[in-house]
Design an enzyme around this catalytic site. Structure first.
Site, short mmCIF file in Angstrom:
data_model
loop_
_atom_site.label_atom_id
_atom_site.label_comp_id
_atom_site.label_asym_id
_atom_site.label_seq_id
_atom_site.Cartn_x
_atom_site.Cartn_y
_atom_site.Cartn_z
N GLY A 48 7.23 -0.65 3.14
CA GLY A 48 6.01 0.14 3.19
C GLY A 48 4.87 -0.64 2.58
N CYS A 49 3.96 0.04 1.90
CA CYS A 49 2.82 -0.64 1.27
C CYS A 49 3.31 -1.72 0.31
CB CYS A 49 1.97 0.38 0.51
SG CYS A 49 0.59 -0.37 -0.38
N PHE A 50 2.76 -2.92 0.43
CA PHE A 50 3.30 -4.04 -0.35
C PHE A 50 2.88 -4.05 -1.81
CE2 PHE A 50 0.15 -6.88 2.30
CZ PHE A 50 -0.94 -6.20 1.80
N TRP A 51 1.93 -3.21 -2.21
CA TRP A 51 1.49 -3.22 -3.61
C TRP A 51 2.63 -2.85 -4.56
CZ3 TRP A 51 -3.54 0.07 -2.70
CH2 TRP A 51 -4.49 -0.73 -2.05
#
Length: 209
Positions: A48-51
């Site tokens: 998902g979101c890489f953060w």
């Protein structure tokens, strides 16, 4: 953020550009140089979101460098807005560079499987689109084999917990990894209250056979 719910073909992909938009040098958390870890092992995870995914792995002992980026698609040297459109075929990835004498690939795979939902197809939680699909990319056959073995074990663990959904994680050789823009790198270290889409799924990967 919403994106396309299916993969595009190579001839549909945006053209991209010849020059890399960014190549990291120093890690904001580790204060180490990318060049100094060149001889260590690498693996790439899409969760998902890489953060939040990048933070998960830089907190793991034995990991020496992490980077946010894009891969698995067609567009060369994409920018974030292009990836978010779904018209590059890429998913958001974290490159994990680690010392195998300090942490094993199976330990990293355990974090991967247990800290997101690998059954959601082209989404992760409220983040929808092909750029958020679950993925593991490797640069050698042994690592690919172990990743596939771990997938089979985690599918069994899901079924034992009463989860009927099948894992949709893409496990492939990585042909090219493109670094994301500088502001994405170690984002949650620079913005501690920023968005993190990760959540544990409550299922444990069995020990390596």
């Amino acid at each position: 953020m919403a994106g396309l719910q299916q993969m595009i073909s190579a001839d549909q992909a945006l053209p991209g550009r010849e020059q890399a938009i960014y190549i990291p040098t120093e890690h904001f958390v580790f204060n180490t140089q990318l060049a100094s870890v060149a001889d260590l092992k690498r693996v790439w995870f899409g969760m998902g979101c890489f953060w939040g995914a990048e933070r998960l792995f830089w907190q793991q002992a034995g990991v020496k460098f992490t980077s946010a980026g894009y891969g698995g698609g067609f567009t060369p040297n994409p920018i974030y807005e292009e990836v978010s459109s779904g018209m590059t075929g890429h998913t958001e990835l974290v490159e994990v560079i680690y010392d195998p004498n300090e942490v094993s690939l199976y330990q990293l795979l355990t974090l991967f499987w247990e800290q997101h939902n690998p059954t959601q197809g082209m989404r992760q939680g409220n983040d929808s689109g092909s750029q958020y699909r679950s993925a593991i990319y490797c640069d050698n056959e042994d690592d690919l084999s172990l990743a596939m073995q771990s997938q089979a074990l985690f599918q069994q663990a899901l079924q034992a917990k009463g989860v009927d959904s099948n894992i949709t994680t893409e496990i492939l050789p990585l042909t090219q990894f493109y670094y994301a823009e500088q502001y994405h790198q170690q984002y949650l270290a620079k913005n501690p209250n920023g968005y993190c889409g990760l959540s544990a799924n409550g299922v444990c990967l069995p020990p390596q056979p």
